[in-house]
Design a protein around this motif. Sequence first.
Motif, PDB file in Angstrom:
ATOM      1  N   VAL A 628     -41.392   8.949  13.358  1.00  0.00           N
ATOM      2  CA  VAL A 628     -42.351   9.943  12.872  1.00  0.00           C
ATOM      3  C   VAL A 628     -41.801  10.645  11.640  1.00  0.00           C
ATOM      4  N   LEU A 629     -42.707  11.280  10.900  1.00  0.00           N
ATOM      5  CA  LEU A 629     -42.341  12.200   9.825  1.00  0.00           C
ATOM      6  C   LEU A 629     -42.667  13.607  10.292  1.00  0.00           C
ATOM      7  N   THR A 630     -41.917  14.585   9.801  1.00  0.00           N
ATOM      8  CA  THR A 630     -42.214  15.971  10.156  1.00  0.00           C
ATOM      9  C   THR A 630     -42.966  16.643   9.016  1.00  0.00           C
ATOM     10  N   GLU A 631     -43.718  17.648   9.384  1.00  0.00           N
ATOM     11  CA  GLU A 631     -44.570  18.356   8.425  1.00  0.00           C
ATOM     12  C   GLU A 631     -43.748  18.950   7.281  1.00  0.00           C
ATOM     13  N   SER A 632     -42.561  19.410   7.617  1.00  0.00           N
ATOM     14  CA  SER A 632     -41.624  19.925   6.607  1.00  0.00           C
ATOM     15  C   SER A 632     -40.218  19.716   7.168  1.00  0.00           C
ATOM     16  N   GLY A 633     -39.231  19.898   6.315  1.00  0.00           N
ATOM     17  CA  GLY A 633     -37.864  19.774   6.806  1.00  0.00           C
ATOM     18  C   GLY A 633     -37.221  18.423   6.526  1.00  0.00           C
ATOM     19  N   MET A 634     -37.976  17.461   5.999  1.00  0.00           N
ATOM     20  CA  MET A 634     -37.391  16.165   5.650  1.00  0.00           C
ATOM     21  C   MET A 634     -37.253  16.064   4.137  1.00  0.00           C
ATOM     22  N   THR A 635     -36.238  15.342   3.678  1.00  0.00           N
ATOM     23  CA  THR A 635     -36.006  15.169   2.245  1.00  0.00           C
ATOM     24  C   THR A 635     -36.513  13.799   1.795  1.00  0.00           C
ATOM     25  N   VAL A 636     -36.597  13.634   0.474  1.00  0.00           N
ATOM     26  CA  VAL A 636     -37.028  12.355  -0.096  1.00  0.00           C
ATOM     27  C   VAL A 636     -36.113  11.241   0.375  1.00  0.00           C
ATOM     28  N   GLU A 637     -34.802  11.501   0.397  1.00  0.00           N
ATOM     29  CA  GLU A 637     -33.829  10.478   0.813  1.00  0.00           C
ATOM     30  C   GLU A 637     -34.068  10.053   2.267  1.00  0.00           C
ATOM     31  N   GLU A 638     -34.308  11.006   3.157  1.00  0.00           N
ATOM     32  CA  GLU A 638     -34.543  10.693   4.565  1.00  0.00           C
ATOM     33  C   GLU A 638     -35.814   9.861   4.762  1.00  0.00           C
ATOM     34  N   VAL A 639     -36.875  10.208   4.038  1.00  0.00           N
ATOM     35  CA  VAL A 639     -38.135   9.466   4.154  1.00  0.00           C
ATOM     36  C   VAL A 639     -37.960   8.053   3.612  1.00  0.00           C
ATOM     37  N   GLU A 640     -37.271   7.923   2.474  1.00  0.00           N
ATOM     38  CA  GLU A 640     -37.043   6.594   1.881  1.00  0.00           C
ATOM     39  C   GLU A 640     -36.182   5.731   2.798  1.00  0.00           C
ATOM     40  N   ARG A 641     -35.221   6.350   3.476  1.00  0.00           N
ATOM     41  CA  ARG A 641     -34.383   5.587   4.421  1.00  0.00           C
ATOM     42  C   ARG A 641     -35.212   5.116   5.611  1.00  0.00           C
ATOM     43  N   LEU A 642     -36.119   5.988   6.096  1.00  0.00           N
ATOM     44  CA  LEU A 642     -36.996   5.605   7.208  1.00  0.00           C
ATOM     45  C   LEU A 642     -37.898   4.433   6.809  1.00  0.00           C
ATOM     46  N   ILE A 643     -38.408   4.472   5.593  1.00  0.00           N
ATOM     47  CA  ILE A 643     -39.267   3.385   5.105  1.00  0.00           C
ATOM     48  C   ILE A 643     -38.470   2.089   5.009  1.00  0.00           C
ATOM     49  N   ALA A 644     -37.239   2.186   4.506  1.00  0.00           N
ATOM     50  CA  ALA A 644     -36.411   0.985   4.331  1.00  0.00           C
ATOM     51  C   ALA A 644     -35.997   0.380   5.673  1.00  0.00           C
ATOM     52  N   ASP A 645     -35.780   1.238   6.681  1.00  0.00           N
ATOM     53  CA  ASP A 645     -35.283   0.759   7.979  1.00  0.00           C
ATOM     54  C   ASP A 645     -36.390   0.245   8.899  1.00  0.00           C
ATOM     55  N   THR A 646     -37.657   0.462   8.554  1.00  0.00           N
ATOM     56  CA  THR A 646     -38.762   0.054   9.430  1.00  0.00           C
ATOM     57  C   THR A 646     -39.756  -0.809   8.656  1.00  0.00           C
ATOM     58  N   THR A 647     -40.626  -1.484   9.401  1.00  0.00           N
ATOM     59  CA  THR A 647     -41.670  -2.314   8.778  1.00  0.00           C
ATOM     60  C   THR A 647     -43.063  -1.832   9.172  1.00  0.00           C
ATOM     61  N   TYR A 648     -43.168  -0.629   9.723  1.00  0.00           N
ATOM     62  CA  TYR A 648     -44.457  -0.131  10.191  1.00  0.00           C
ATOM     63  C   TYR A 648     -45.413   0.111   9.026  1.00  0.00           C
ATOM     64  N   SER A 649     -46.707  -0.018   9.301  1.00  0.00           N
ATOM     65  CA  SER A 649     -47.726   0.177   8.256  1.00  0.00           C
ATOM     66  C   SER A 649     -48.052   1.646   8.021  1.00  0.00           C
ATOM     67  N   GLY A 650     -47.591   2.517   8.897  1.00  0.00           N
ATOM     68  CA  GLY A 650     -47.855   3.936   8.738  1.00  0.00           C
ATOM     69  C   GLY A 650     -47.026   4.750   9.708  1.00  0.00           C
ATOM     70  N   PHE A 651     -47.034   6.077   9.507  1.00  0.00           N
ATOM     71  CA  PHE A 651     -46.205   6.959  10.334  1.00  0.00           C
ATOM     72  C   PHE A 651     -47.017   8.183  10.771  1.00  0.00           C
ATOM     73  N   PRO A 652     -46.945   8.538  12.065  1.00  0.00           N
ATOM     74  CA  PRO A 652     -47.531   9.815  12.496  1.00  0.00           C
ATOM     75  C   PRO A 652     -46.727  10.974  11.899  1.00  0.00           C
ATOM     76  N   VAL A 653     -47.411  12.065  11.606  1.00  0.00           N
ATOM     77  CA  VAL A 653     -46.755  13.276  11.106  1.00  0.00           C
ATOM     78  C   VAL A 653     -46.880  14.339  12.195  1.00  0.00           C
ATOM     79  N   VAL A 654     -45.727  14.920  12.596  1.00  0.00           N
ATOM     80  CA  VAL A 654     -45.703  15.934  13.657  1.00  0.00           C
ATOM     81  C   VAL A 654     -45.150  17.236  13.081  1.00  0.00           C
ATOM     82  N   ILE A 655     -45.278  18.310  13.882  1.00  0.00           N
ATOM     83  CA  ILE A 655     -44.805  19.619  13.408  1.00  0.00           C
ATOM     84  C   ILE A 655     -43.289  19.605  13.235  1.00  0.00           C
TER      85      ILE A 655
END
Length: 777
Positions: A628-655
Motif C-alpha cells: 500500500v501507499l500512505t496518504e502522507s509520510g512516504m518519500t519519492v525514493e520509497e514509492v519508487e522502490r515499491l514500484i521497482a520491487d513489485t509488478t502490481y498494476s495499482g496500489f491502495p492508498v491508506v491513511i
Amino acid sequence: SDLLCFVPVGRCKAEWRPNNSPKLMDLLDDTVPGIGTYEDFNTIDWVREKSKDRDRHREIANKSKQSTVALLFSISDAFSGWLLMLLIGLMSGALAGGIDIAAHWMTDLKEGVCLNGFWFNHEHCCWASNETTFQERDKCPQWKSWAELMVGVSEGPGLYVVNYFMYVCWALLFAFLAVILVRAFAPYACGSGIPEIKTILSGFIIRGYLGKWTLIIKTITLVLAVSSGLSLGKEGPLVHVACCCANILCHFFTKYRRNEAKKREVLSAASAVGVSVAFGAPIGGVLFSLEEVSYYFPLKTLWRSFFAALVAAFTLRSINPFGNSRLVLFYVEFHTPWHLLELIPFVLLGIFGGLWGAFFIRANIAWCRLRKNTSLGHYPVLEVVVVTLLTALLAFPIEYTKMSSSELISELFNDCGLLDSSKLCGYTSNSGSTSGSVNATAANGLGARLAGPGLYTAMWQLALALVLKMVFTVVTFGMKVPSGLFIPSMAVGAIAGRLLGVCMEQLAIRHHERDIFRGWCSPGADCITPGLYAMVGAAACLGGVTRMTVSLVVIMFELTGGLEYIVPLMAAAMTSKWVADALGRESIYEAHIRLNGYPFLEAKEEFRHKTLATDVMRPRRGDPPVSVLTESGMTVEEVERLIADTTYSGFPVVISQQSPRLVGFVLRRDLVISLENARRHQEGVVSMSPILFTECDPPMSPSAPPAVKLRSILDLSPFTVTVHTAMEIVVDIFRKLGLRQCLVIQNGRLLGIITKKDILKHMAQMANRDPDSILFN
C-alpha cells in the motif's frame, strides 16, 4: 460512517462542495501526457472512462451556453460520432469490395488466364464473348487454361496433368506469400480475429492488434489465403478488418482517441459493419455485434451500428464486386413452399449441425493445443505449406472441392431450372424404365425430377467433399494465415443439407401416392427444394460452431430474401444450439479465448459456487501484507522502490501503516508518469521529497524539499466489498461494471484486493482447470 468521522490531529478536513460532487479523477485539466492511459495487456477501467466522458460532456454543455463558438463546438462534438460511422462504413465497404474482386480473380488465376486482359476473372472474361453457349458458359476462346498456354493441348491426359500441376503451384505460392507476410510484418494478422476482438471489447488492451500494419497485411494476406484454396473464409477476418479501420479513424477524433470506453462503442459498431460487408446483411450484422461480440452495447451504439452497416452495404453495392447487383456470391430465391412435415428433416439437420459444432470445437482446440505445446508450433510456415499441398492435391480431382467455398455454397443453394447444366440438376424422365412405380410417376408428370446418372455422380462426389471439408477445416482454422470459419462451416452444412434434400425429394417423388407425401407433388412443379435443405443445413452447422441464433437466422434470411423460410431456419438454429450446448457450453470463439488465456469474463457462464470474497482475495493467509501507499509520510525514493520491487498494476492508498483505513486507489502507470514528470519539471524535487495524496498541505519545515502532490491521480471512490460478500455477487459486479480490481475491507480497514485475474483463476480452479492458464496481467 467511521471513515467520515476519523480525522487525525494535524490533518485538515475535506472541503464541502455544495451542489457539486467531486470528480472521480480530475483528468480533464491534466496536462501530464500519458496520465489516464493503459499499458499493453492490461484491462481498462470502465468506471473511470465513463466518468471522464461524463465530465467532458458536462464541461462542453456548460461552455456552450457562454459563446457561439463553444455552441458550434458542442454541435460538432455531437455530430462527430455519426461522421466517424460514415467514414468506417465507406472505408470498410471499399476494402471489402476490393478483397472480393481480388480473391475472385486470383482464385481463377489457378486455372488459367484471360487473353483480353489478365485482370479479368473467368466469368468476366467470357461475358464479352459471342462464342459462349448457355450450356457451356464457362468456355470461351478468350479464356485459356495453363495447359493450353504452356503446352498447347486442349484435351487429353496432358491437359489434366499440366492444369493439376499449375493449380497446386499457384495454391502453394499464395499460401506461402500469405504466411511469410504475416510472420514478417504483422503477426496479429493471422486467424479469424473475432476471439481477440471479443476480448478487446470486454476492455482488454492488445496494442497493435487493430493497427495500420495489421490492416494492410490482413487485407493482402486474406486475399492470398482465400485464393490458395484452403478451407477457410474471409467473413470472420472482415470483422477484424472493419475494426482496424475503426481504430485508425478513431485517432482523428479526440473524444474517441482519449477514451478507451468510447472507442469500444465504435469497435462494436465496426463489428456490425464487418458482417454487413461479409454477407450483405446489415441488420444481421447489427444483431451479430449485439449477440456475439459486444460487451457493452448502449442504445445509441445500436443506432450508429445500423447506420454504419447501411453505409457499408451501400458502398459494397456501388462497387458491385460480383457483377450481378448482389452483395454476396450465393444470393438465391426459392419459389416452392415448404411442407409442415419437412420440419422433421430440418430438425435432423439441426441435430447434425450441433454434433458437427461440438466435434469441430473439440477437434480444433485439441489440434491447436498440440500446435502450441509441441515443436509443430515452431514451424508455422512449413505447417501452412504442407496443409495447402494436401488440400490442393486432394481438392483438384473433385469438382466440388476444386471450386471456391463460396461458389460451392452458391451451387448447393441453387434451385435447379430447366437450363441448368450442373450435375446436381442431372435428373432424367426414365421413360424407358420397366418399373411400375417409376412409370406411374412419369405418367403423373413427375418423372423429370427422377435422379439420373449425373445426380448419382454428384452425390458420391459431395459425400467425399463433405469428409474432406470437415477434416481440412479442423486443421486449417488457427494456422498463421487469416482464416474465417463462417464459409467452411456453411459449406459443410450445405453439403449435408443438399444430400438430405435430394434423398427427401426422390423419396417424395417415388412414393407420392403415400399418405405422408400426398399433396407434396403436383405436375409441372417441384415436390421439394433441395437447395432449401442446403440453406437450412448451412445455418445449422454455422450455429453449432458459433452458437448464434437470432443473428444467424436474420443473416440467412437476408442472404436468400425468403421470408417464408424463417421457420425452418429458426427450427434448425435452435436445435443446433441445444444439441451443441448439451455437449459443451463454449462456442469456438470462447474456446479460443480460453486456449489463449485472455482475461475474458463470459457473461453467459453462470457462477454457481458458494465461496466468499475472503476465499479469493490477496493476500492469502500466510502471505505478506498487501502493498500500500500512505496518504502522507512516504518519500519519492520509497514509492519508487515499491514500484521497482513489485509488478502490481495499482496500489491502495491508506491513511497510515498503523491505521490502514482506505483513502483511495492509484494506478501504477499514472504513478510512474507523475513521478517522472515531477522529477523533470518540478523544481527542487529530490529522492527525499514527500509524496502527498491529501487535499491540503500538512505543516512542513522551511528547509524540507518541496512535496509532490498526487491527489489528482487518486481514485477517491474505488469499488469495495466486505470479506463476507458472496463471490457470485463479486463476479456479477465485475461483469456488469467491467472492473479491473475491487478492494476488500472490513469496518473501513483494508484487508486485501481482488483483481479480474484472481476471479478468472478462481473460476478455472472451481471448474477443475489449470488456474495458471490465465496468461495475461
